[in-house]
Design a protein around this motif. Structure first.
Motif, PDB file in Angstrom:
ATOM      1  N   GLY A   1       5.342   9.009 -10.148  1.00 11.78           N
ATOM      2  CA  GLY A   1       5.214   8.691 -11.570  1.00 11.78           C
ATOM      3  C   GLY A   1       6.095   7.520 -11.972  1.00 11.78           C
ATOM      4  N   ASP A   2       6.317   6.593 -11.063  1.00 12.61           N
ATOM      5  CA  ASP A   2       7.157   5.410 -11.308  1.00 12.61           C
ATOM      6  C   ASP A   2       6.259   4.280 -11.811  1.00 12.61           C
ATOM      7  OD1 ASP A   2       8.793   3.188 -11.273  1.00 12.61           O
ATOM      8  OD2 ASP A   2       9.156   3.244  -9.100  1.00 12.61           O
ATOM      9  N   TRP A   3       5.960   4.311 -13.098  1.00 11.11           N
ATOM     10  CA  TRP A   3       4.995   3.365 -13.650  1.00 11.11           C
ATOM     11  C   TRP A   3       5.529   1.942 -13.717  1.00 11.11           C
ATOM     12  CZ3 TRP A   3       1.295   5.743 -12.056  1.00 11.11           C
ATOM     13  CH2 TRP A   3       1.199   7.118 -12.163  1.00 11.11           C
ATOM     14  N   PRO A   4       6.811   1.690 -14.001  1.00 12.32           N
ATOM     15  CA  PRO A   4       7.306   0.309 -13.881  1.00 12.32           C
ATOM     16  C   PRO A   4       7.177  -0.206 -12.432  1.00 12.32           C
ATOM     17  CG  PRO A   4       8.803   1.586 -15.234  1.00 12.32           C
ATOM     18  CD  PRO A   4       7.825   2.564 -14.637  1.00 12.32           C
ATOM     19  N   GLY A   5       7.471   0.659 -11.463  1.00 14.80           N
ATOM     20  CA  GLY A   5       7.322   0.277 -10.064  1.00 14.80           C
ATOM     21  C   GLY A   5       5.869   0.004  -9.703  1.00 14.80           C
ATOM     22  N   TYR A   6       4.961   0.816 -10.226  1.00 15.26           N
ATOM     23  CA  TYR A   6       3.525   0.630 -10.018  1.00 15.26           C
ATOM     24  C   TYR A   6       3.100  -0.738 -10.540  1.00 15.26           C
ATOM     25  CZ  TYR A   6      -1.514   1.625 -10.780  1.00 15.26           C
ATOM     26  OH  TYR A   6      -2.891   1.594 -10.800  1.00 15.26           O
ATOM     27  N   LEU A   7       3.492  -1.047 -11.764  1.00 16.28           N
ATOM     28  CA  LEU A   7       3.124  -2.335 -12.362  1.00 16.28           C
ATOM     29  C   LEU A   7       3.676  -3.507 -11.567  1.00 16.28           C
ATOM     30  CD1 LEU A   7       3.619  -1.448 -16.127  1.00 16.28           C
ATOM     31  CD2 LEU A   7       1.436  -1.820 -14.941  1.00 16.28           C
ATOM     32  N   ALA A   8       4.885  -3.360 -11.013  1.00 16.19           N
ATOM     33  CA  ALA A   8       5.524  -4.442 -10.260  1.00 16.19           C
ATOM     34  C   ALA A   8       4.787  -4.769  -8.963  1.00 16.19           C
ATOM     35  CB  ALA A   8       6.972  -4.078  -9.960  1.00 16.19           C
ATOM     36  N   LEU A   9       3.944  -3.876  -8.476  1.00 12.90           N
ATOM     37  CA  LEU A   9       3.190  -4.122  -7.250  1.00 12.90           C
ATOM     38  C   LEU A   9       2.014  -5.066  -7.466  1.00 12.90           C
ATOM     39  CD1 LEU A   9       2.986  -0.451  -5.935  1.00 12.90           C
ATOM     40  CD2 LEU A   9       4.465  -2.269  -5.061  1.00 12.90           C
ATOM     41  N   PHE A  10       1.615  -5.246  -8.721  1.00 13.69           N
ATOM     42  CA  PHE A  10       0.414  -6.002  -9.047  1.00 13.69           C
ATOM     43  C   PHE A  10       0.730  -7.396  -9.575  1.00 13.69           C
ATOM     44  CE2 PHE A  10      -1.126  -1.708  -9.055  1.00 13.69           C
ATOM     45  CZ  PHE A  10      -2.469  -1.783  -8.695  1.00 13.69           C
TER      46      PHE A  10
ATOM     47  N   VAL B   1       0.837  -1.201   0.000  1.00  6.15           N
ATOM     48  CA  VAL B   1       0.000   0.000   0.000  1.00  6.15           C
ATOM     49  C   VAL B   1       0.875   1.255   0.000  1.00  6.15           C
ATOM     50  CG1 VAL B   1      -1.722   1.300   1.322  1.00  6.15           C
ATOM     51  CG2 VAL B   1      -1.964  -1.177   1.039  1.00  6.15           C
ATOM     52  N   THR B   2       1.936   1.249   0.791  1.00  2.81           N
ATOM     53  CA  THR B   2       2.860   2.381   0.794  1.00  2.81           C
ATOM     54  C   THR B   2       3.547   2.508  -0.562  1.00  2.81           C
ATOM     55  OG1 THR B   2       3.215   2.175   3.165  1.00  2.81           O
ATOM     56  CG2 THR B   2       4.909   3.349   1.912  1.00  2.81           C
ATOM     57  N   GLY B   3       3.936   1.389  -1.150  1.00  4.00           N
ATOM     58  CA  GLY B   3       4.545   1.404  -2.480  1.00  4.00           C
ATOM     59  C   GLY B   3       3.597   1.947  -3.527  1.00  4.00           C
ATOM     60  N   TYR B   4       2.328   1.610  -3.409  1.00  3.77           N
ATOM     61  CA  TYR B   4       1.318   2.130  -4.317  1.00  3.77           C
ATOM     62  C   TYR B   4       1.317   3.660  -4.278  1.00  3.77           C
ATOM     63  CZ  TYR B   4      -3.268   3.492  -6.000  1.00  3.77           C
ATOM     64  OH  TYR B   4      -4.277   4.125  -6.669  1.00  3.77           O
ATOM     65  N   ALA B   5       1.239   4.219  -3.076  1.00  2.00           N
ATOM     66  CA  ALA B   5       1.206   5.678  -2.937  1.00  2.00           C
ATOM     67  C   ALA B   5       2.474   6.309  -3.505  1.00  2.00           C
ATOM     68  CB  ALA B   5       1.025   6.064  -1.467  1.00  2.00           C
TER      69      ALA B   5
END
Length: 160
Positions: A30-39, A20-24
Motif C-alpha cells: 500500500g505504498d502509493w507514493p512509491g507506486y507513483l515513483a515507478l511510473f 517490476v519487483t517494485g511494482y509488486a
C-alpha cells in the motif's frame, strides 16, 4: 554486440526487473507514493480485466488504495518475465515491454482486522501483466501496465 553493449543490456534488464519487483512490493504494501515513483509522468494503468478502472497512474493509485483496503493480506508473485527491448541500429533502445505471469493470493479483511490473526488466503487470482517502460533521465520508469486477469477463486467458509 560489443562487450560494453552487452553489459549495458544486462544493467537495463536488472533495472527493469527492479521496476517490476517494485511494482509488486508497493501494491502489496500500500505504498502509493512509491507506486507513483515507478511510473513516468504520463504513465497509465488498465485494471479493467480484473473489474477495475483504466486511467492515469494517479487515478489508478487512488482507486487501488480504496479497493485494496478490502484485503488484510496481499502478496503478488510475478514470474516468467519476458523483457523485450526496442532496437536502435542493432542495439537495445530506450523502451521495453515486459510480459509476466502473476499469482496474487490475498486475504479478505474481517470486521476487525486489527485483532484478526494470520490466516490462509481466501481470495486468489492469476493472469498476465503487460508492462511498458522507458529510459528517462531518472532511470527506467514504467509507462504503462495492463492487467490480463485469467482466473480468480474466492473461498467462503462453505467451500474453504
Amino acid at each position: 554486440m560489443t562487450q560494453r553493449t552487452e553489459h549495458s543490456t544486462v544493467m537495463d534488464r536488472l533495472a527493469i526487473e527492479d521496476l517490476v519487483t517494485g511494482y509488486a512490493a508497493t501494491v502489496d504494501d500500500g505504498d502509493w507514493p512509491g507506486y507513483l515513483a515507478l511510473f513516468s509522468r504520463d504513465g497509465r494503468a488498465d485494471y479493467r480485466s480484473a473489474g477495475g478502472i483504466e486511467g492515469t497512474v494517479e487515478e489508478v493509485a487512488v482507486w487501488l488504495a480504496q479497493v485494496l483496503r478490502l484485503f488484510a493480506i496481499r502478496q503478488h508473485l510475478i514470474v516468467n518475465r519476458r523483457i523485450t527491448f526496442d532496437s536502435r541500429d542493432g542495439s537495445p533502445g530506450d523502451t521495453a515491454t515486459v510480459q509476466a505471469d502473476y499469482l496474487n493470493p490475498m486475504q479478505l479483511a474481517g470486521p476487525d482486522p486489527d485483532t484478526a490473526g494470520p490466516a490462509a488466503p481466501n481470495y486468489t487470482c492469476g493472469g498476465r501483466y503487460h508492462f511498458t517502460a522507458r529510459r528517462t533521465p531518472d532511470g527506467w520508469r514504467l509507462t504503462g501496465v495492463v492487467v490480463d486477469e485469467k482466473w480468480r477463486e474466492v473461498l467462503t467458509p462453505d467451500n474453504a
